[in-house]
Design an enzyme around this catalytic site. Sequence first.
Site, short mmCIF file in Angstrom:
data_model
loop_
_atom_site.label_atom_id
_atom_site.label_comp_id
_atom_site.label_asym_id
_atom_site.label_seq_id
_atom_site.Cartn_x
_atom_site.Cartn_y
_atom_site.Cartn_z
N LYS A 1 2.06 43.04 -2.84
CA LYS A 1 2.16 42.47 -4.19
C LYS A 1 3.27 43.11 -5.00
O LYS A 1 3.95 42.44 -5.78
CB LYS A 1 0.82 42.58 -4.90
N LYS B 1 -5.19 32.51 4.59
CA LYS B 1 -6.45 32.36 3.89
C LYS B 1 -6.31 31.36 2.73
O LYS B 1 -5.28 31.31 2.07
CB LYS B 1 -6.86 33.73 3.34
N LYS C 1 -6.29 31.00 -4.30
CA LYS C 1 -6.00 30.46 -5.63
C LYS C 1 -4.52 30.54 -5.95
O LYS C 1 -3.99 29.74 -6.72
CB LYS C 1 -6.77 31.25 -6.70
#
Length: 392
Positions: A162, A257, A260
């Site tokens: 990230k 996966k 969102k």
Amino acid sequence: MAHATGLILSSSSRFARLGYSSRFLRQHANPLPVPRFRCYCSDETSPSPSVKKRVVSGVQPTGSIHLGNYLGAIKNWVTLQDTYETLFFIVDLHAITLPYDVQELRKATRDTAALYLACGVDISKASVFVQSHVRAHVELMWLLSSSTPIGWLQKMTQFKEKSRKEGGENASVSLLTYPVLMAADILLYKSDFVPVGEDQKQHLELARDLAQRVNNLYGGRKWKKLGGRGGSIFKIPEPLIPQVGARVMSLTDGLSKMSKSAPSDQSRINLLDSKDLIADKIKRCKTDSFAGLEFDNAERPECNNLLSVYQIVSGKTKEEVMEECKDMSWGTFKPLLADAVIEHLSPIQVRYEEITAEAAYLDKVLSEGADRATEIAESTIHNLKQAMGFYL
């Protein structure tokens, strides 16, 4: 924590393939069965009818709750609440580690809470609350931070990924330290078990390592000399592994996966999607050109994913699904899957509309849940601050 869920694991060798440490595997060599779950526990006692073991989990209020969140986490909570003392919360503090829409956060937090209840979380059995409504989460994070080596955090895979996306030095400090907050989420409530997923195995190990480190630094006789009860300050939480539905993959890539944060809404089925939109997404989802349908073929990740979703929403066994679908074409199976998903989500959507129409009811649920959580949390904070030498 839940902030995601895990995979079925039936042996230590499979656990090893997920990347758990050898020490972790040795401690969990003899798994205990739990109905519809497997827990890898060092404690060989089962929950007492009078004193239930405690489970905590949560989901971030960013974006819409999708089928992966539901099948991988929330649906399993409904089973857990019958066996354990359960605390389920909306982890809004975790939602601000990356850039976010400040106007959306409040609404998303309430919507997520409403979906918890609509999916079957029973407030007579579980405490439902918002993470930031219990201030002890942040206080415990700070106390734990004083005992957390920075090297532990720099090794976290999610931080590396990230922070790279955020431009390295421009990444926020909270992106580095949020695993300590996640550890606080777990340890604050003296959790016995934590539903855990592949993408969060490092976070559970960090929570366990931190609990052991703090126990060694401040617990035992050192704590007793300061007027405490002595012994361990924190319980060492154990992983709880759902047997099915653990990891739902993207509709556009069977190796990723369902998320969102994926840029394309086509990649996920949101719990509040209309019937037509669900049918369209499944009709357009990625498949393959192999004949027939089958589970567990590494060359067919999309096939395995879609069959697994059908298995869960239809309530059938893997064997029943295989017998029903093995000779089907995608043109035959996709409408079958769409109908099963729509039928499964329809009562959730109806209940969600009922709950959100009663704002005072949802406020009351969250307030009472936070009050109950605070009772447990304050005891933990008191014990740790006493053991650390604070003037109380």
